[in-house]
Scaffold this motif. Structure first.
Motif, mmCIF file in Angstrom:
data_model
loop_
_atom_site.group_PDB
_atom_site.id
_atom_site.type_symbol
_atom_site.label_atom_id
_atom_site.label_comp_id
_atom_site.label_asym_id
_atom_site.label_seq_id
_atom_site.Cartn_x
_atom_site.Cartn_y
_atom_site.Cartn_z
ATOM 1 N N ALA A 65 0.866 -1.184 0.000
ATOM 2 C CA ALA A 65 0.000 0.000 0.000
ATOM 3 C C ALA A 65 0.896 1.226 0.000
ATOM 4 O O ALA A 65 1.331 1.694 1.054
ATOM 5 C CB ALA A 65 -0.909 -0.008 1.216
ATOM 6 N N ARG A 74 2.382 4.889 0.107
ATOM 7 C CA ARG A 74 1.914 6.109 0.758
ATOM 8 C C ARG A 74 1.559 7.151 -0.304
ATOM 9 O O ARG A 74 2.287 7.323 -1.281
ATOM 10 C CB ARG A 74 2.984 6.659 1.693
ATOM 11 C CG ARG A 74 3.135 5.817 2.966
ATOM 12 C CD ARG A 74 4.095 6.457 3.962
ATOM 13 N NE ARG A 74 4.114 5.701 5.196
ATOM 14 C CZ ARG A 74 3.258 5.867 6.197
ATOM 15 N NH1 ARG A 74 2.322 6.800 6.097
ATOM 16 N NH2 ARG A 74 3.324 5.140 7.286
ATOM 17 N N PRO A 75 0.453 7.848 -0.133
ATOM 18 C CA PRO A 75 0.059 8.879 -1.109
ATOM 19 C C PRO A 75 1.121 9.974 -1.205
ATOM 20 O O PRO A 75 1.782 10.312 -0.217
ATOM 21 C CB PRO A 75 -1.254 9.414 -0.535
ATOM 22 C CG PRO A 75 -1.744 8.351 0.388
ATOM 23 C CD PRO A 75 -0.528 7.690 0.947
ATOM 24 N N GLU A 117 -1.793 1.690 4.662
ATOM 25 C CA GLU A 117 -3.037 1.128 4.130
ATOM 26 C C GLU A 117 -4.245 1.948 4.574
ATOM 27 O O GLU A 117 -5.227 2.064 3.836
ATOM 28 C CB GLU A 117 -3.190 -0.341 4.526
ATOM 29 C CG GLU A 117 -3.275 -0.623 6.004
ATOM 30 C CD GLU A 117 -3.462 -2.107 6.294
ATOM 31 O OE1 GLU A 117 -4.543 -2.475 6.777
ATOM 32 O OE2 GLU A 117 -2.529 -2.890 6.042
ATOM 33 N N GLN A 134 -4.349 4.974 2.382
ATOM 34 C CA GLN A 134 -4.908 4.602 1.085
ATOM 35 C C GLN A 134 -6.431 4.488 1.167
ATOM 36 O O GLN A 134 -7.151 4.896 0.249
ATOM 37 C CB GLN A 134 -4.319 3.267 0.617
ATOM 38 C CG GLN A 134 -4.787 2.864 -0.776
ATOM 39 C CD GLN A 134 -4.306 1.480 -1.167
ATOM 40 O OE1 GLN A 134 -4.261 0.580 -0.349
ATOM 41 N NE2 GLN A 134 -3.934 1.320 -2.430
ATOM 42 N N THR A 153 -7.932 7.735 0.978
ATOM 43 C CA THR A 153 -7.860 8.265 -0.386
ATOM 44 C C THR A 153 -9.064 7.795 -1.198
ATOM 45 O O THR A 153 -9.653 8.550 -1.975
ATOM 46 C CB THR A 153 -6.563 7.811 -1.073
ATOM 47 O OG1 THR A 153 -5.447 8.239 -0.307
ATOM 48 C CG2 THR A 153 -6.451 8.390 -2.472
#
Length: 913
Positions: free
Chosen positions: A235, A237-238, A427, A430, A433
Motif C-alpha cells: 500500500a 503512501r500517497p 493502508e 490509502q 484516499t
C-alpha cells in the motif's frame, strides 16, 4: 438372521400385551426396552401434533429417553409430495427405555392422555433384547435428525444425549450423513473461518469431540507456536497529504474501527439494534431466538445511554467510534467505545457518574470500582468476578476510551500516535484516499490487515478452542446433572457423574488448568468467568500449549503460508439521508477490499469476467433481477446471465415447504425467468435442454417438467410460463451502465406489490417452522432430561444463553395439566391472522453492483428503508448521556419525548458515492 427371528418374536408378543394399544416391553439391565403404538384422536390433529407435543409418563418415573415416530397412511408418498407436515398422522409409536420388572402404569399424551398398564417380560433369548435395543437406538437417532431440520439453535443437547447413551450402553454411533461428515471437519484449516465465527457447527463438533474424549486435554508444556509469516500489504503512501480524522491516530492498528463521526449517528444505529432485539439479523428474518448482544455489551461497559443523549450529545462529543480486537459479543468480546470530547469535564463526569451508579446496582455481584495503573497511567477499572461488568476507562487528552479489554486499554495509553497508530499506516491512508473524509459518512468501517492477522494468531486460535471447551463443559455439566437426577441419582459429584457415564472421562482436564466452578448456584469458568461474559481473548495470556494444540496451529499456519498468505484490508462507507417526507431514507454503501490478491480466491475469480459497463436491462414488470458476467469454460467468451422475477399475481396455494413435488410446484408457479446472452451459453449445456434444443418458428421449445425455452434476439431464456417468455423476450436487451461491474442486483419496493403475498407466505412458513422448532426443543428438554415441563423453556435458555421468542409474534405458554401439560404459542391456530415479514416492514428497494479487478473488490449499494417518524418532543437539560437518569429526571410529571430527527440531505450530483 437371529435379529430377524427376534423381531418376529417381538411382533408376536406385541399383539397381546396391552389392551387398546400395540405394545411390548422387554426387561433388561441397566435398561429394558419398550415400544407402544397408539392411535391419534381427531382432537389431537393440528398444530400440537406438528410441534411434536407428545409425552410419555410412568407413575414411578421409570421411563427414559423416548423417541416418538408419527405414522401416516402412505407416509413415504406423502413425504415425497411435501404434505407430511399438513396431513394428520393416524398413529404414534413410542420407543423407550425403562427400569425394573414391575408393571408399568403409562400415560401417553398425544396430547390427549391415553392410559394403560403393561407388564415387562424377560427376553426369550438374548438376541431379542439386542434387537429391541438397536431398534430403539435407530428410531432415537431418526427423531434427532428430524429435529435438526427444525432447529435454529446449536444441537448441543442432542449431541450430548447421543454421545452419553452410546458410551453408557455400548451402542455404536450411526453412520454420519454427508452434512454431518462436513461438520466433523469444522476445525480443519480450510474451514477455520467457522472457528472464528463460533458457528453452530463448530459448537456441535466440539461437543462431539468432548463426548468421545477426542478433545485437546493434555497439560500445556510446549512453547507457543510461531505465528504465520504473512506477506506484506503493498500500500504505497500517497504523494500528497491525505486528510484523516484525529480519532484514527488514537486507535491501535490491530483493532477494527467503526467511526460514527458524531454521537447522533451512533445513537441512530444503537436505536436500530434495540428495535430488533440487539441483532440486526432480525431485520431480515423472523428468528426464533433473541440474543440481546447490544444490551449485554452496554451493561458490561456501563455505557447504556439515556434518551437525553439525543438532545445534547453532539454538543459535548466531537467524534465517536467503536473499536476492538474481535466481535465475539456473544461469548465476551475485546471491544470498546472511543470518544473525542468537545467538553472534557462534562463527558468525564458523565462517564464516571454512570460507573458509580453501575457499581451501586451490582454490589451483590461483587462489583468493585478502583483505580489501577497500566503502563504507568492511571485507569479506572469497574469489574465483577463473573465479568458481567468489565469496564476500563482511560483518558488521553481529548480522547476517552471505555473498553472491556485491559490489553486494548494498555495499547491506547502507550500508543505513539504519529508512528504506531492506525491513522499512521499506509493502508489506512490509502483507504482515506478511496473513501475520503469529505464524504461525511454516517458510518465508516475499517478492518486492517493487522486486525485479520490477529484473529489467526496463535493466541486467538488456541484460546478460541479453549474457551469453546470451557463453554462445552459448562453445558455438559448442566445436562449431566439433569439426566442423572431424572434417573434418580440426586446430588452426584462430578466424579460420580463421570463414573456413571453421564460425563466423559476427559471432563475437567484442560491444557491451561481451568475448570468449571459453581458460585451461588451459577456455573462459570474458573479463568474466564460466566458464559456470555468470558474474559476477552486479548486479555488471556497463552504462554504454552500441548502437542495437539501445537499440531492444530501448525496445520493452520501451513495452509495460510501456502494458500492464503495475505489478509486484505476491508473498508466501507455508509451514508444515510432523507429520501422523502413519508419517512423513507436511503443508505448508500461503498464497500471495498484493497489491496486484493485475486489468485487466492481460486475458482471464484477465475470464472468471473472483467468488470464491464454492459448489462441486461430489467424489463418493465421486473420487480427483481440478479445478473452476472462469467467467462466461458472453453472459449473465454463473456456470457451475461440474469434471473428475473415478474411482478404478477402468484398463487399462494402453490407454495408449501418440503417435498420434491412441492418444490417443483413452487418453481413452476413462480413468475420468473432465467436468460443468457449470447447464445449458446451455460443454459444450452444443460443435458436435458441441449437434447431438445430444436425450436419452432417462433423460437419456442417445450422441455420436460413443464419448462419452456425461447431463443429470441440472441438471448436464450427459460421459464415455466410461456406467456412470461412471450412478454419478456421482446424486451430483453443490453444497455450501458455508467459504472462497470461483474454482478448486479435490483429489487424494487415489494411492500405493496403483486408478489408481496408470496414474500409473506414464504416468511410465514419459515416463521411457523421456527416457532414449532422451539417448542419441540422445550418438549425434548422435558422428555429427555426430565426437566419439569413448565421449567423446560428456562432450562433451554440458560443452557444455550439465548431467549426463545415466537417468530410468529406470539407468546410461548404452557397449557393443560399433569401429564397433558405442554407448550404452545398463542399465535398457533390463527391461520388468518395478519402477518408481515420483518423485512417488509422497512425494506423499500435495493440496487447494488460488485466489481473485482485492479487489485480491489468494490461493492456499491443503495438501500431504501422506511422508518416510523419520532414524535416532536421536549426534554429537560442534562448531560447524563449513558446513565439511568438524574434525580431531576425522576421528578418529571410527564414522560420525556424525543425530538424529531434531522436527516442529512442527499449528496450533490457528482459527489463521491
Amino acid at each position: 438372521m437371529r435379529i430377524w427371528i427376534a423381531l418376529i418374536g417381538i411382533c408376536a408378543i406385541s399383539l397381546s400385551v396391552a389392551e387398546g394399544a400395540d405394545a411390548v416391553a422387554i426387561s433388561g439391565q441397566p435398561f429394558g426396552v419398550g415400544q407402544i403404538t397408539v392411535s391419534l384422536q381427531k382432537a389431537d390433529f393440528g398444530d400440537p401434533v406438528d410441534s411434536n407435543s407428545f409425552a410419555i409418563h410412568e407413575t414411578d418415573n421409570r421411563i427414559f429417553y423416548p423417541a416418538f415416530e408419527k405414522q401416516r397412511v402412505l407416509g413415504f408418498l406423502q413425504k415425497l409430495a411435501g404434505i407430511d407436515e399438513v396431513t394428520p398422522p393416524q398413529r404414534l409409536t413410542v420407543y423407550f427405555l425403562f427400569t425394573g420388572t414391575e408393571p408399568l402404569d403409562i400415560t401417553i399424551s398425544t396430547p390427549t392422555p391415553q392410559r394403560f398398564r403393561m407388564t415387562p417380560t424377560p427376553p426369550p433369548h438374548d438376541s431379542m433384547l439386542t434387537a429391541m435395543e438397536m431398534l430403539w437406538w435407530r428410531k432415537y437417532h431418526d427423531a434427532i435428525r428430524d429435529q435438526k431440520d427444525w432447529a435454529n439453535y446449536p444441537m448441543v443437547m442432542e449431541t450430548y444425549l447421543t454421545g452419553m447413551l452410546s458410551r453408557r450402553l455400548g451402542l455404536p454411533m450411526p453412520p454420519l450423513t454427508r452434512n454431518e461428515m462436513q461438520d466433523q471437519d469444522a476445525f480443519s484449516p480450510e474451514q477455520s473461518v467457522f472457528v472464528l465465527l463460533n458457528s453452530d457447527k463448530v459448537r456441535a463438533a466440539e461437543m462431539r469431540s468432548v463426548m468421545t474424549d477426542q478433545s485437546m486435554t493434555a497439560p500445556a508444556d510446549l512453547p507457543v507456536p510461531r505465528p504465520i509469516n504473512w506477506s506484506d500489504i503493498i500500500a504505497p503512501r500517497p504523494a500528497a497529504e491525505v486528510p484523516i480524522e484525529a480519532m484514527a491516530k488514537a486507535v491501535p492498528p490491530e483493532c477494527f474501527y467503526v467511526r460514527f463521526g458524531k454521537l447522533s449517528n451512533y445513537l441512530w444505529l444503537n436505536k436500530l439494534m434495540d428495535e430488533n432485539g440487539g441483532d440486526l439479523g432480525m431485520m431480515i428474518s423472523n428468528r426464533g431466538v433473541k440474543i440481546g448482544l447490544n444490551e449485554v455489551v452496554q451493561k458490561q461497559l456501563a455505557l447504556k445511554q439515556s434518551e437525553l443523549a439525543e438532545l445534547f450529545g453532539d454538543t459535548v462529543v466531537a467524534d465517536v467510534a467503536m473499536i476492538g480486537r474481535d466481535a465475539y459479543t456473544r461469548e465476551g468480546a475485546a471491544i470498546g467505545m472511543l470518544f473525542q470530547a468537545k467538553a472534557n469535564d462534562l463527558l468525564a463526569n458523565d462517564i464516571n457518574k454512570n460507573r458509580r451508579e453501575s457499581l451501586r446496582l451490582n454490589k451483590k455481584l461483587g462489583a468493585k470500582l478502583e483505580t489501577i495503573t497500566i503502563a504507568g497511567q492511571e485507569v479506572s477499572a469497574l469489574t465483577t468476578p463473573d465479568n458481567q461488568l468489565r469496564s476500563f476507562y482511560a483518558r488521553r487528552g481529548d480522547f476517552h476510551l471505555v473498553t472491556s479489554s485491559r490489553a486494548i486499554a494498555e495499547r491506547f495509553v502507550t500508543l505513539n500516535q504519529e508512528t504506531d497508530s492506525l491513522g499512521a499506516t499506509a493502508e489506512f491512508l490509502q483507504a482515506r484516499t478511496l473513501l475520503p473524509l469529505s464524504r461525511e459518512d454516517t458510518i465508516f468501517c475499517y478492518m486492517s490487515s493487522q486486525f485479520f492477522q490477529g484473529l489467526y494468531s496463535p493466541q486467538y486460535r488456541v484460546e478460541l478452542r479453549r474457551r469453546l471447551r470451557a463453554t462445552t463443559e459448562i453445558e455438559l455439566l448442566k445436562m449431566a446433572r439433569a439426566a442423572a437426577q431424572n434417573e434418580g441419582h440426586v446430588n452426584f459429584t462430578d466424579e460420580e457423574l463421570i463414573g456413571k457415564g453421564f460425563l466423559p472421562t476427559s471432563f475437567g482436564h484442560r491444557p491451561d488448568g481451568s475448570h468449571v466452578v459453581e458460585v451461588d448456584g451459577v456455573l462459570r469458568d474458573s479463568l474466564r468467568g460466566a458464559p456470555g461474559n468470558f474474559l476477552p481473548i486479548a486479555d488471556v495470556d497463552v504462554t504454552s500449549v500441548n502437542l495437539a494444540e501445537a499440531r492444530d496451529y501448525e496445520r493452520v499456519r501451513e495452509f495460510h503460508v501456502s494458500h492464503w498468505s495475505q489478509m486484505d484490508p476491508f473498508m466501507a462507507g455508509i451514508y444515510r439521508f432523507k429520501l422523502d417526507d413519508k419517512g423513507t431514507e436511503r443508505l448508500t454503501i461503498d464497500a471495498r477490499m484493497t489491496p486484493f490478491v485475486e489468485q487466492k480466491y481460486g475458482m471464484l475469480t477465475e470464472r468471473l469476467g472483467p468488470p464491464i459497463n454492459r448489462q441486461i436491462a430489467p424489463t418493465a414488470r421486473d420487480v427483481a433481477m440478479v445478473q452476472f458476467v462469467l467467462r466461458g469454460e472453453y472459449d473465454n467468451q463473456l456470457y451475461h446471465y440474469a434471473v428475473g422475477l415478474q411482478d404478477v399475481p402468484f398463487p399462494i396455494e402453490s407454495y408449501a415447504s418440503g417435498g420434491i413435488l412441492n418444490t417443483l410446484r413452487m418453481m413452476q408457479a413462480t413468475p420468473g425467468y432465467l436468460t443468457a446472452w449470447p447464445k449458446p451459453g451455460l443454459i444450452d449445456r444443460i443435458p436435458v435442454i441441449g437434447a431438445m434444443a430444436a425450436p419452432d418458428q417462433y423460437g419456442y421449445s417445450k422441455l420436460p417438467l413443464g419448462l419452456w425455452r425461447r431463443e429470441y434476439n440472441g438471448f436464450s431464456t427459460l421459464s415455466f410460463h410461456s406467456d412470461i417468455l412471450q412478454h419478456v423476450t421482446p424486451q430483453l436487451a443490453l444497455s450501458e451502465d455508467e459504472h462497470p461491474a461483474q454482478a448486479r442486483i435490483h429489487i424494487g419496493d415489494i411492500s405493496d406489490a403483486q408478489v408481496t403475498p408470496l414474500a409473506n407466505a414464504m416468511a410465514k412458513s419459515w416463521a411457523k417452522k421456527g416457532s414449532l422448532g422451539n417448542v419441540r426443543l422445550f418438549e425434548a428438554v422435558s422428555a429427555q432430561l426430565g426437566v419439569p415441563i413448565e421449567k423446560s423453556k428456562a432450562f433451554a435458555e440458560d443452557l444455550l444463553a439465548v431467549e426463545f421468542v415466537c417468530p410468529l409474534d406470539g407468546k410461548y405458554e404452557t397449557v393443560g395439566e399433569g401429564a397433558a401439560e405442554r407448550w404452545i404459542s398463542t399465535a398457533w391456530g390463527k391461520e388468518n391472522a395478519e402477518f408481515e415479514a420483518n423485512f417488509l416492514k422497512w425494506f423499500r428497494g435495493l440496487n447494488a453492483r460488485m466489481s473485482m479487478g485492479d487489485g480491489q473488490v468494490v461493492l456499491n449499494a443503495e438501500i431504501d428503508m422506511w422508518r416510523e417518524k419520532p414524535e416532536p418532543t421536549l426534554k429537560l437539560p442534562t448531560f447524563n448521556f449513558f446513565g439511568s437518569g438524574s434525580s431531576k429526571l425522576k421528578e418529571e410529571k410527564k414522560p420525556a419525548k424525543k425530538p424529531a430527527e434531522e436527516l442529512p440531505k442527499p449528496k450533490a450530483e457528482g459527489q463521491e458515492f
